[in-house]
Design an enzyme around this catalytic site. Structure first.
Site, PDB file in Angstrom:
ATOM      1  N   LYS A  24       1.090 -15.434  62.079  1.00 39.57           N
ATOM      2  CA  LYS A  24       2.501 -15.118  62.327  1.00 39.57           C
ATOM      3  C   LYS A  24       3.191 -14.863  60.998  1.00 39.57           C
ATOM      4  O   LYS A  24       3.252 -15.731  60.134  1.00 39.57           O
ATOM      5  CB  LYS A  24       3.214 -16.251  63.056  1.00 39.57           C
ATOM      6  CG  LYS A  24       4.673 -15.902  63.375  1.00 39.57           C
ATOM      7  CD  LYS A  24       5.541 -17.127  63.505  1.00 39.57           C
ATOM      8  CE  LYS A  24       7.021 -16.758  63.509  1.00 39.57           C
ATOM      9  NZ  LYS A  24       7.470 -16.231  62.202  1.00 39.57           N
ATOM     10  N   GLU A  81       2.343 -26.709  53.274  1.00 39.82           N
ATOM     11  CA  GLU A  81       2.824 -26.514  51.901  1.00 39.82           C
ATOM     12  C   GLU A  81       4.308 -26.202  52.021  1.00 39.82           C
ATOM     13  O   GLU A  81       4.690 -25.125  52.496  1.00 39.82           O
ATOM     14  CB  GLU A  81       2.075 -25.370  51.216  1.00 39.82           C
ATOM     15  CG  GLU A  81       2.532 -25.156  49.787  1.00 39.82           C
ATOM     16  CD  GLU A  81       2.090 -23.820  49.216  1.00 39.82           C
ATOM     17  OE1 GLU A  81       2.870 -23.239  48.440  1.00 39.82           O
ATOM     18  OE2 GLU A  81       0.986 -23.355  49.568  1.00 39.82           O
ATOM     19  N   CYS A 139       8.733 -21.489  45.882  1.00 44.32           N
ATOM     20  CA  CYS A 139       8.852 -22.906  46.235  1.00 44.32           C
ATOM     21  C   CYS A 139       8.622 -23.816  45.046  1.00 44.32           C
ATOM     22  O   CYS A 139       9.090 -24.963  45.043  1.00 44.32           O
ATOM     23  CB  CYS A 139       7.885 -23.240  47.371  1.00 44.32           C
ATOM     24  SG  CYS A 139       6.175 -22.790  47.033  1.00 44.32           S
ATOM     25  N   GLU A 177      16.749 -27.729  47.834  1.00 42.49           N
ATOM     26  CA  GLU A 177      16.130 -26.480  47.377  1.00 42.49           C
ATOM     27  C   GLU A 177      17.102 -25.327  47.590  1.00 42.49           C
ATOM     28  O   GLU A 177      17.559 -25.086  48.709  1.00 42.49           O
ATOM     29  CB  GLU A 177      14.839 -26.247  48.153  1.00 42.49           C
ATOM     30  CG  GLU A 177      14.004 -25.103  47.621  1.00 42.49           C
ATOM     31  CD  GLU A 177      12.686 -24.966  48.372  1.00 42.49           C
ATOM     32  OE1 GLU A 177      11.704 -24.522  47.756  1.00 42.49           O
ATOM     33  OE2 GLU A 177      12.642 -25.285  49.571  1.00 42.49           O
TER      34      GLU A 177
END
Length: 1081
Positions: free
Chosen positions: A183, A259, A293, A390
């Protein structure tokens, strides 16, 4: 690339959506979402949005392809990888353009395609690295571990570096034998679509990789909770990772590797190379406009050099950011990926302006698009949102520290732990920080995105679970570990001085240095052998049980029924009935012996009385016995004729029968109508009786319609006509099911198609191949559905004889056949076994297959894994029950012991308890599997009714003749039968509500009729109003089914038969007007 050259559809390889079998398909509901260029703010394309149904189809396709893919050698799989890597390198510029257009990644910094190709090349030769282990630490055993693929792996990737994520997740999963459903992110799906196109061009087998696009709440959630996905790897936000972990736990506890996000710190001491530290850290934040990230977004600089470092960092940060069109090779700083991401970063900038000092930037760039200025905040409170959360943008926080202890505590004060760095020339300090920093990767005098290819990568704390990387870390994630213990053949059993018991029994010399068999025959397990010998020693204590004496004993038993020296007298079979006990049942066989029956033959005429055999175990016999309760049952009684248009008129010979003799003169319906017929066949019939691999079937169908100049085989054409016959019945009875723009003059009826199929049968006999078996089996199903029981039975018998001639029952096949072909042929054989019993049970005909070979294989698209094996074991148990309980001829009057019935009930219970968890009734399953699982459990309750129905029938008809002891036993068995009927009714109601009940095979309606008959007997016993309502519910359910074939006959006949019994209404009209539940089909 031009917009019309961009692939935007789903890649469900080998599945069928819309009209034809294609590999790139639109979403099942036609839904799309728009992609906006973040640089120009213009919509440039629309992408298919996958639904939950699309996810089901993709997973089913991957599941069907997995056994064949796993069976390939490492070199065979690797050859596809090498072709794919070459194609990706050739399309590097196209990949760069797509990422620039969809999420704003500058082409000047695009290296992802080349890195992806390198990774694929690595995995093309890495398969042999994954091996199990062996151990000799347990005396007498050789132990080993096997590393085996999970099956279907789901991969959900982020939008910032899609190609890199594809290579590091998809390729290791494929390398070790899994198949994959990938996906992509709704923000950047185009490179994944192009990747899928190259997979197709590289020649990967159908279904090995499937690519879908869409939003997380729909397709991502469906993958996370899918029962057929056994392992899932995800890279993305921590919030989404938690949701995926929860969905996995609430479904099938699939293995999940995550992750997730990061808030990476870097600690720079005054002895560090400040020039290098400033260059590395600014580049880490600048890469992909801060959308990575592991970007180093928290910078801690020692107070003694803080001013100098901040000035260096600012100058390099400004100089490196050249904003512009991502397609321009001079651009190094692109826009944020989309409006949502842009607004999220802007919100954090407003927080930073209030709580910290703006040293650089802090605003939207002065140009069109989602551009944000590179931003530096200093003097940031440690508890500020911009320090804790973040941001995923070109924003960095720089704070000052004084001591080593202080900065280490601040660096670890976060819920993230993906990456951390330290810059210092003090090796001892560097190692203290390497051990003390709470992160999955620590860089010393370097920072993100620097990693080692052969090092594991993953996060601490909220940054994820599991590790990825070369050489084996990623592949480990997609393999299960199985322990195997093997008893050492050189170790003697029960080693004692002198010969052991085992060696003494087989007359072999005992010694550990001599290799010998553990068991005298490979058919017998060690435990079975020991138990057998212990029993023989108990009953024959004076005998020396060598092979010679055992042969003599067996001969004595056969000749005179006894053994010298044995305290047990063996009763020959002919004396067994005379030695019966009070626990034996009365003879129940004559309650529903083979009755005369009106059955339609192949010419549409009805055979009367004993010209058509109906065995005791037949549904027809049982139903007739119930319906004739007003008079005593008699072997001479003929089942009454239908009350509708009797005697039935013989149907006219269809004109089509006269117009075809060879395939080059074939008639085919319009393709739209053909697709409608075939889709229903696979959804309602093929999920129960597997005969064709779906992908091969549709490929042949495409070829048949594409080039009619090449005539197909007679068997293939017969299969098509039989499928069309089943589908045409629906259109005849329900015109609303017809395809728009049908030309009525071109449409044939069910009888037309049956005639076309039957005209080909002589030629099918001549072909006598695997296709012939399929054709005769499907034709048999169709004929039985429309009432031609005799012809159906004969054609199926011919198909079984062809299977015998091909050696399918012994798995005999030429060595030239591929493993996949052998698997498919075995699956066809076991389908014949199940279909043979279903056909024989319908009217009590003898079974045509009587063998016990083993080996059941993986299923097709509409069938859950392992269901064929489970269904076959139930068929065998049912067959044993029929042979033990039901008389095969009028003179065969047998007494059935209580113990025998109880043993069969226990065996049925054991079967139910051993059903694999994914086949258990009542748990969430894929929509395409609901019918197959419901039918499996319907068969179980039907078998329970078959075992116990004679006893409730006897109670109703002759219960007054039973002793008190036997009556109690009969009543318990009768209650068991009623409970089974009620459970079957629940399943039928669920199937109706799920729209998985079908009239295209007789199984559904015949089981529903048996439920009605058992409930009628229960009602006669108790006169319960609840039972009356359950009977009405079941009749209404049958009336609510699609009225074709046998179901239509049952709907017309059943209410009138029940009215004859005076069960609840005197007038038939009252029953027929009974309000039905809402079972809309």
């Amino acid at each position: 690339m031009k917009s019309d050259e961009i692939e935007t559809r789903l890649f469900i390889n080998g599945e069928v959506l819309l009209i034809t079998r294609v590999q790139f398909v639109e979403a099942s509901d036609g839904g799309t979402f728009k992609l906006t260029n973040p640089s120009t703010l213009e919509v440039f394309t629309s992408v298919s949005e996958a639904t939950a149904d699309d996810v089901d189809r993709a997973v089913a396709t991957a599941k069907a392809a997995q056994p064949g893919w796993a069976a390939l050698t490492v070199e065979q799989r690797g050859s596809y990888f090498k072709k794919l890597a070459k194609l990706i390198r050739e399309r590097n510029d196209d990949f760069a353009t797509l990422e620039a257009m969809s999420m704003g990644h500058p082409k000047s910094h695009f290296f992802h395609a080349m890195q992806c190709a390198t990774t694929i090349d690595h995995y093309s030769e890495a398969g042999y690295d994954m091996q199990g282990k062996t151990s000799l630490n347990t005396p007498g055993y050789i132990n080993m571990t096997l590393r085996q693929p999970y099956g279907v792996a789901a991969i959900i990737i982020p939008w910032n570096v899609p190609l890199i994520m594809v290579s590091k997740k998809v390729m290791p999963a494929l390398t070790v034998g899994n198949t994959v459903v990938l996906k992509s992110s709704e923000k950047a799906p185009l490179t994944s679509c192009l990747f899928a196109a190259l997979v197709k061009e590289a020649g990967f087998p159908p279904g090995v990789l499937n690519v879908i696009s869409g939003f997380g709440h729909m397709s991502g959630a469906a993958l996370s909770s899918h029962m057929d996905v056994r392992v899932l790897s995800f890279t993305g936000s921590t919030r989404t990772g938690r949701m995926i972990q929860q969905a996995a736990a609430q479904s099938n506890l699939k293995e999940v590797f995550l992750e997730l996000g990061g808030k990476s710190p870097v600690c720079i001491f005054d002895d560090a190379d400040l020039e290098r530290a400033a260059q590395d850290t600014q580049a880490s934040v600048q890469v992909n406009s801060g959308q990575t990230c592991m970007a180093t977004t928290r910078v801690y600089i020692q107070d003694t050099v803080a001013e100098k470092f901040i000035a260096l960092f600012k100058s390099k940060f400004e100089a490196s950011a050249k904003m512009g069109d991502p397609l321009d090779n001079a651009t190094t700083h692109g826009p944020q990926a989309d409006k949502v991401q842009f607004e999220n970063v802007m919100r954090f900038l407003e927080v930073g302006k209030k709580e910290a000092t703006v040293t650089l930037g802090g605003n939207k760039a002065d140009r069109e698009g989602y551009y944000i200025q590179p931003t530096i905040f200093t003097n940031v409170p440690e508890d500020s949102q911009i320090m804790k959360q973040e941001i995923f943008g070109p924003v960095v926080n720089i704070n000052i520290f004084s001591t080593e202890e202080d900065v280490l505590a601040k660096a670890n004060d976060t819920e993230y732990g993906l990456y951390a760095s330290v810059y210092t020339k003090d090796l001892d300090r560097a190692m203290r920080f390497a051990k003390g920093m709470e992160a999955g990767t620590v860089g010393i005098n370097c920072t993100a995105p620097t990693t080692g290819k052969d090092m594991p990568f993953g996060g601490y704390k909220g940054s994820g679970s599991g590790r990825e990387g070369w050489p084996q870390y990623s592949m480990e994630n997609f393999l299960e570990t199985k322990s195997v213990g093997i008893i050492d053949a050189e170790v003697c059993i029960d080693p004692l001085p002198g010969p052991c018991k085992y060696c003494a029994h087989i007359g072999a010399a005992c010694g550990v240095a001599t290799r010998r068999k553990q068991r005298p025959f490979y058919h017998v397990t060690e435990e079975e052998y020991r138990c057998s010998m212990r029993i023989l020693q108990h009953f024959l204590p004076s005998q020396d049980l060598t092979l010679q004496t055992l042969r003599k004993l067996a001969k004595d038993i056969d000749s005179c029924g006894s053994v010298e020296g044995s305290p047990v007298q063996i009763i020959p079979p002919q004396q067994e009935e005379a030695a019966g006990t009070a626990n034996d049942a009365e003879e129940v066989g004559d309650l529903h012996e083979q009755l005369g029956c009106l059955m339609q033959d192949s010419m549409g005429e009805y055979r009367k009385k004993f010209t058509s055999y109906v065995g005791a175990q037949s549904e027809i016999a049982f139903n007739a016995a119930v319906c004739s309760m007003k008079g005593p049952p008699s072997p001479e009684k003929v089942i009454g004729p239908s009350k509708f248009a009797f005697p039935p008129q013989k149907p006219p010979a269809p004109a089509a029968l006269l117009s075809i003799s060879t395939p080059d003169q074939m008639y085919l319906p319009p393709r739209d109508r053909c697709n409608q017929y075939v889709e229903r066949f696979f959804e309602e019939v093929h999920c129960v009786y597997w005969l064709y691999p779906a992908e091969q079937f549709y490929a042949r169908l495409d070829a048949t319609y594409a080039d009619r100049s090449i005539p197909p085989s007679y068997s293939w054409l017969c299969s098509l006509y039989s499928i069309f016959a089943l589908g045409a019945a629906s259109t005849e009875e329900n015109p609303s099911n017809s395809v728009p723009n049908d030309n009525a003059s071109q449409i044939r009826t069910t009888h037309d198609y049956l005639a076309l199929a039957k005209a080909l049968v002589p030629h099918i006999h001549d072909e006598a191949d695997i296709d012939s078996i399929r054709a005769l089996a499907i034709l048999s199903i169709a004929l039985q559905t429309f009432g031609f029981r005799i012809t159906s039975y004969l054609y199926l018998g011919t198909g079984i004889r062809i299977a015998f001639s091909l050696g399918l029952h012994h798995d005999k096949a030429p060595f030239s056949q591929s493993l996949m072909t052998r698997q498919q042929n075995r699956r066809v054989w076991w389908t014949l076994y199940i279909l043979d019993q279903a056909t024989a049970s319908r009217c009590g005909s003898p079974n045509m297959i009587d063998e016990r070979s083993l080996g059941v294989l993986n299923p097709g698209t509409n069938t859950p894994l392992g269901i064929l094996s489970v269904s076959t074991s139930l068929c065998r148990l049912r067959k044993d029950m029929i042979q033990s309980i039901y008389p095969q001829k009028s003179s065969d009057r047998r007494k059935v012991s209580h113990a025998k019935i109880n043993s069969f009930l226990a065996a049925l219970k054991t079967w139910l308890e051993s059903v694999p968890s994914h086949l258990v009734w009542g748990i969430p399953v894929a929509p395409s599997h609901k019918r197959a699982i419901a039918i499996l459990h319907l068969k179980y309750w039907d078998a329970t009714m078959l075992l116990t129905q004679p006893f409730i029938l006897y109670l109703v008809l002759r219960g007054q003749n039973l002793s008190a002891e036997k009556r109690e036993w009969f009543e318990k068995l009768g209650d068991t039968c009623i409970d089974a009927a009620k459970n079957a009714l629940v399943i039928l109601q669920t199937m109706a509500a799920d729209k998985t009940i079908s009239s295209l095979i007789t199984l559904d309606v015949t089981c529903a009729m048996k439920v009605v008959m058992v409930l009628v007997l229960a009602f006669v016993r108790s006169n319960s109003e609840d039972l009356r309502q359950e009977i009405k519910t079941c009749v209404a359910l049958i009336q609510g089914m699609e009225q074709v074939g046998f179901c239509k006959t049952a709907t017309q006949e059943l209410p009138l038969r029940l009215a004859d019994l005076g069960l609840w209404y005197e007038q038939e009209e009252q029953l027929l007007s009974y309000s039905q539940p809402e079972f809309t089909l």
